[in-house]
Design a protein around this motif. Structure first.
Motif, mmCIF file in Angstrom:
data_model
loop_
_atom_site.group_PDB
_atom_site.id
_atom_site.type_symbol
_atom_site.label_atom_id
_atom_site.label_comp_id
_atom_site.label_asym_id
_atom_site.label_seq_id
_atom_site.Cartn_x
_atom_site.Cartn_y
_atom_site.Cartn_z
ATOM 1 N N ARG A 130 47.476 79.683 61.644
ATOM 2 C CA ARG A 130 47.389 81.145 61.517
ATOM 3 C C ARG A 130 47.745 81.610 60.099
ATOM 4 O O ARG A 130 47.236 82.630 59.631
ATOM 5 C CB ARG A 130 48.286 81.811 62.562
ATOM 6 N N GLN A 148 44.625 81.335 58.278
ATOM 7 C CA GLN A 148 43.708 82.405 58.687
ATOM 8 C C GLN A 148 44.040 83.702 57.951
ATOM 9 O O GLN A 148 43.138 84.397 57.459
ATOM 10 C CB GLN A 148 43.795 82.614 60.202
ATOM 11 N N GLY A 168 42.834 83.488 54.483
ATOM 12 C CA GLY A 168 41.394 83.716 54.428
ATOM 13 C C GLY A 168 41.032 85.187 54.477
ATOM 14 O O GLY A 168 40.140 85.653 53.759
ATOM 15 N N ARG A 169 41.724 85.933 55.337
ATOM 16 C CA ARG A 169 41.477 87.382 55.429
ATOM 17 C C ARG A 169 41.691 88.068 54.079
ATOM 18 O O ARG A 169 40.870 88.862 53.625
ATOM 19 C CB ARG A 169 42.434 87.992 56.451
ATOM 20 N N PHE A 174 39.678 79.568 55.798
ATOM 21 C CA PHE A 174 39.256 79.604 57.197
ATOM 22 C C PHE A 174 38.968 78.190 57.710
ATOM 23 O O PHE A 174 39.275 77.843 58.854
ATOM 24 C CB PHE A 174 38.008 80.479 57.361
ATOM 25 N N ALA A 189 42.172 76.604 58.445
ATOM 26 C CA ALA A 189 42.746 77.201 59.661
ATOM 27 C C ALA A 189 42.182 76.539 60.910
ATOM 28 O O ALA A 189 42.930 76.179 61.828
ATOM 29 C CB ALA A 189 42.476 78.705 59.677
ATOM 30 N N THR A 190 40.862 76.359 60.956
ATOM 31 C CA THR A 190 40.253 75.760 62.151
ATOM 32 C C THR A 190 40.501 74.261 62.226
ATOM 33 O O THR A 190 40.509 73.682 63.311
ATOM 34 C CB THR A 190 38.743 76.040 62.188
ATOM 35 N N GLU A 242 38.541 83.831 65.095
ATOM 36 C CA GLU A 242 38.247 84.628 63.903
ATOM 37 C C GLU A 242 37.926 83.751 62.697
ATOM 38 O O GLU A 242 37.052 84.084 61.883
ATOM 39 C CB GLU A 242 39.430 85.544 63.579
ATOM 40 N N SER A 243 38.615 82.625 62.570
ATOM 41 C CA SER A 243 38.372 81.748 61.429
ATOM 42 C C SER A 243 37.022 81.043 61.535
ATOM 43 O O SER A 243 36.340 80.830 60.525
ATOM 44 C CB SER A 243 39.509 80.736 61.291
ATOM 45 N N TRP A 244 36.633 80.669 62.736
ATOM 46 C CA TRP A 244 35.298 80.089 62.915
ATOM 47 C C TRP A 244 34.234 81.124 62.548
ATOM 48 O O TRP A 244 33.278 80.824 61.828
ATOM 49 C CB TRP A 244 35.091 79.642 64.358
ATOM 50 N N GLY A 293 34.546 83.763 60.659
ATOM 51 C CA GLY A 293 34.589 84.046 59.230
ATOM 52 C C GLY A 293 33.813 83.027 58.420
ATOM 53 O O GLY A 293 33.075 83.373 57.483
ATOM 54 N N GLN A 294 33.958 81.731 58.779
ATOM 55 C CA GLN A 294 33.197 80.694 58.071
ATOM 56 C C GLN A 294 31.700 80.904 58.232
ATOM 57 O O GLN A 294 30.935 80.826 57.258
ATOM 58 C CB GLN A 294 33.574 79.312 58.612
#
Length: 609
Positions: free
Chosen positions: A22, A25, A28-29, A44, A47-48, A56-58, A60-61
Motif C-alpha cells: 500500500r 500504491q 504511485g498515486r 504501481f 505495489a501489485t 487500484e494499482s492494477w 493504474g498500470q
C-alpha cells in the motif's frame, strides 16, 4: 497538498517495511498526480508485486500503459483486474493477508471458504498459492491439477499450474502445457515467453532463441527478455552476444538488477568505473525491488573484488545474502536431522542390488562450487559420455517418497526408503532412466551433476545399483566462501549465511564419510585441488573408475562444444589455471564465523586422492 513531504514519509515507511504494497500504491498515486507516469507505473507495479489484492494499482498500470500506446503490455494486466473483480470478499481478504505475510490467517480464511464452496476454482488456486509460500509444492500441484479439471479453459489457472510443475522440476510436463497455450494463441506474448523459457531450461536453445527474438521484435529492448536471451547465449558459449544482451538490459532508464548480476556471473566480465557508479546510484532508490537490490549487491561484490577492494566487496556480498536469508525458511538443524536420519535408516538396511540394472548414469555430486562442472566437462569430452545438466529426477523421486504418507512429517523421507520392495526399487530406477532420456544424445553413458544428490546416495544405489558416483570436493573455505559469493537461483538456501554454510559443509563431509563406509569402493572421491595440480593423473583415475578407455580429448576439455548452464560455464571453456584455488584468503578477516562453524572439518582437511 504537500506531495514532497508525503513522498518523504512514504520513502521512510518503505525503508522500514520494504514489502509494504500500500505504501507503493500511495507513491504511485502521488507520482501520477504530478505527471510522472513512468515513476507511477513502476510504483504501481511494485505495489501489485508485493500485494496482488490492490485493485487500484492494477488499474493504474493498465491506464498508464494504454495512454502510452503500449497495448500488448496493458492486455497482460487485464486478467489480474478481472480476477479481483470476480473474487469473493473472503478470498480478497485471504489474498491480502498472504501478501502481508500473515500466512496462517490467509490459509484459515481460504480453507473456511472452501469448506462452504468445495469446487470454487479461484479458492483452490489461492490455496495453492498459499501452499507454494509454505513450500508444500505437492499439495499446490494437486490443488491446481484438480482445478484445471474443473475449468480446463481457465488460462491463469493453467499458468499457475505450469509454474508449480516447474518448481517441482517436472519440466517436460510443464513444457507440454506451455506449448499447448502457445499453439492456441501464438500472438500472446506471455505464452510465447513462458514457452521460450521452459524450452531453454530443457536445452532447446534454437527454439528458445528464435522465440526471444520474436518477443524483442514485439517489445524492443524489453529487459527481462534480453536477460533471458543472454542466459541462453551464455549457455551455448556465445559470450560476446550474451554480454551485449545484458548490457542493453542495463541501459540508462532501465532498472533490471538481474542483468547486472548476470554480467558479474560471467566471472570473466570486468565492470567499468561508470557501471559501478550506476549500480551504486540504483541502490539509493528507496522504491527498488527487493530482488533488484539483491542482484545489485552481488554485482557490486564482484566489481569491488576485481578492484581488490575486499572490504567493500564483502560488505556487498553480505548485504545481498542478508536480504535473501531474511526471507528464507532454512533451518540448519532440520538439515542435520535429515542427514542423521539417513544414517539411521541405512544402518537398518542391508545393501541391495535389486534395483534397475542400467549402468548408464554417472552422478557427479557434492557441494556447489566444488568443481563438479569441471569434472562434467572433462567426462563429457569422452566419446562415450553425454553431458547433460543438473537433472531434477532424483529430487522428484524424493518428493514422491516424502509424500507417500499424508502426515507431511519432514522425515517421511528417508524413512520411506525402508518400505520399498524389489519391484518398486526397479520401477523407480526405470523411471529415472526413462525420465532423463530427453536430456541425452546417443552416448551409452550420461552425467547427472545435481550437487544435492549427495544427500540421496543411499536411494540412488538402491534404485540404480550400477550407477557410478563421483564425490567432487574442494577445500572447505574455498568451497563455502565461493558459495557465499554466488547468488543461486534456488535450492541452496544454506548459502546465505556463513554459519549455515559451515554447518552444511560439515554435515556434508559427515554424511559422505558414512556413504563411503556403507558402499566401500563404489564412490570415487575427486579433490579439486588435485585436478588442478595434476590433470592427467586425475583424468586417468576418473576414466578408470568409470570403466572408460583413455581419450586425449578429456585433457583438452575446454575445446569441447556443449551447453553449460552453471555459474562456472565460462571457466570450463578455458584451460585450468591455479589462480583462484584459494580465493578465500583475500577475505579472511571476515571469515571467523565460517571457520568456527566448519570446526574440526577445517582442522582435519587434507586433500584425498
Amino acid at each position: 497538498g504537500k506531495p514532497r513531504e508525503a513522498m518523504a514519509v512514504l520513502d521512510k515507511l518503505i525503508q522500514l517495511h520494504p514489502r509494504h504494497g500500500r505504501a507503493f500504491q500511495e507513491r504511485g498515486r502521488i507520482l501520477r498526480a504530478n505527471g510522472n507516469a513512468q515513476g507511477a507505473l513502476a510504483a504501481f507495479g511494485r505495489a501489485t508485486e508485493e500485494n496482488p489484492s490492490l485493485h487500484e494499482s492494477w488499474r493504474g498500470q493498465a491506464e498508464i500503459l494504454l495512454a502510452a500506446g503500449r497495448i500488448q503490455e496493458a492486455e497482460r494486466i487485464k486478467p489480474h483486474i478481472q480476477r479481483l473483480v470476480n473474487m469473493p470478499k473472503a478470498l480478497i481478504y485471504s489474498l491480502d493477508m498472504l501478501s502481508q505475510g500473515s500466512i496462517a490467517k490467509a490459509e484459515q480464511a481460504c480453507r473456511e471458504f472452501l469448506r462452504e464452496n468445495p469446487h470454487h476454482v479461484e479458492a483452490m488456486r489461492l490455496l495453492a498459492q498459499i501452499a507454494v509460500k509454505m513450500n508444500v509444492f505437492d499439495e499446490a500441484e494437486f490443488l491446481l491439477e484438480s482445478a484445471v479439471l474443473f475449468e480446463p479453459q481457465n488460462i491463469p489457472l493453467k499458468t499457475d499450474y505450469i509454474n508449480v510443475l516447474r518448481k517441482r522440476q517436472k519440466l517436460v510436463e510443464a513444457r507440454e502445457h506451455a506449448q499447448e497455450l502457445f499453439e492456441n494463441d501464438k500472438e500472446n506474448l506471455y505464452f510465447k515467453s513462458q514457452f521460450a523459457v521452459i524450452s531453454m531450461q530443457l536445452g532447446d536453445y534454437e527454439i528458445a532463441l528464435a522465440l526471444f527474438d520474436q518477443l524483442l521484435t514485439a517489445m524492443p529492448g524489453e529487459p527481462v527478455t534480453l536477460t533471458s536471451k543472454g542466459h541462453a547465449l551464455k549457455t551455448i558459449g556465445d559470450t560476446d552476444a550474451a554480454i551485449s544482451c545484458y548490457q542493453e538490459a542495463c541501459r540508462d532508464g532501465v532498472i533490471h538488477g538481474e542483468a547486472w548480476q548476470s554480467l558479474a556471473n560471467l566471472k570473466t566480465y570486468k565492470f567499468a568505473e561508470s557501471e559501478v557508479a550506476r549500480m551504486e546510484g540504483l541502490l539509493k532508490n528507496p522504491a527498488l525491488r527487493k530482488m533488484d537490490r539483491v542482484y545489485l549487491h552481488f554485482g557490486l561484490g564482484k566489481a569491488y573484488e576485481d578492484r581488490r577492494e575486499y572490504d567493500l566487496a564483502f560488505s556487498n556480498y553480505a548485504n545481498g545474502n542478508q536480504i535473501k536469508r531474511a526471507e528464507s525458511k532454512y533451518i540448519a538443524q532440520h538439515m542435520s536431522e535429515e542427514f542423521e536420519e539417513q544414517r539411521r535408516v541405512f544402518n537398518t538396511l542391508e545393501p541391495s542390488s535389486e534395483g534397475f540394472e542400467a549402468p548408464d548414469p554417472i552422478f557427479i555430486l557434492g557441494m556447489p562450487r566444488a568443481g563438479s562442472t569441471l569434472l562434467e566437462q572433462i567426462l563429457s569430452s569422452h566419446s562415450q559420455v553425454d553431458g547433460t545438466q543438473e537433472l531434477p529426477n532424483i529430487l522428484s523421486a524424493v518428493h514422491q517418497l516424502r509424500s507417500r504418507n499424508k502426515d507431511f512429517d519432514r522425515l517421511n523421507y528417508p524413512r520411506a526408503i525402508k518400505e520399498l520392495n524389489a519391484d518398486e526399487l526397479r520401477d523407480f530406477g526405470r523411471a529415472y532412466i526413462e525420465g532423463t532420456r530427453t536430456h541425452r544424445k546417443e552416448a551409452p553413458f550420461f552425467i547427472d551433476k545435481m550437487p544435492n544428490n549427495f544427500r540421496h546416495i543411499g536411494l540412488i544405489k538402491r534404485i540404480l545399483p550400477n550407477a557410478k558416483i563421483i564425490d567432487a570436493r574442494r577445500h572447505p573455505l574455498s568451497c563455502t566462501f565461493s558459495c557465499f559469493k554466488q547468488l543461486f537461483a534456488e535450492g541452496q538456501e544454506f548459502s546465505y549465511n556463513l554459519e549455515d554454510l559451515g554447518h552444511y559443509y560439515r554435515d556434508y563431509v559427515g554424511l559422505m564419510d558414512f556413504w563411503h563406509q556403507y558402499f566401500p569402493g563404489e564412490i570415487l572421491h575427486v579433490q579439486y585441488e588435485d585436478v588442478v595440480d595434476d590433470l592427467e593423473i586425475q583424468v586417468r583415475r576418473i576414466l578408470a573408475y568409470c570403466n572408460l578407455p583413455f581419450e586425449e580429448t578429456c585433457l583438452n576439455f575446454w575445446e569441447t562444444e556443449r551447453a553449460v548452464k552453471t555459474p562456472s560455464s565460462e571457466q570450463v571453456r578455458q584451460p585450468i589455471f591455479k589462480s583462484g584455488v584459494e580465493n578465500w584468503q583475500d577475505f579472511e578477516a571476515h571469515l571467523d564465523p565460517l571457520k568456527q562453524a566448519l570446526g574440526k572439518t577445517l582442522d582435519e582437511f587434507l586433500p584425498l586422492t
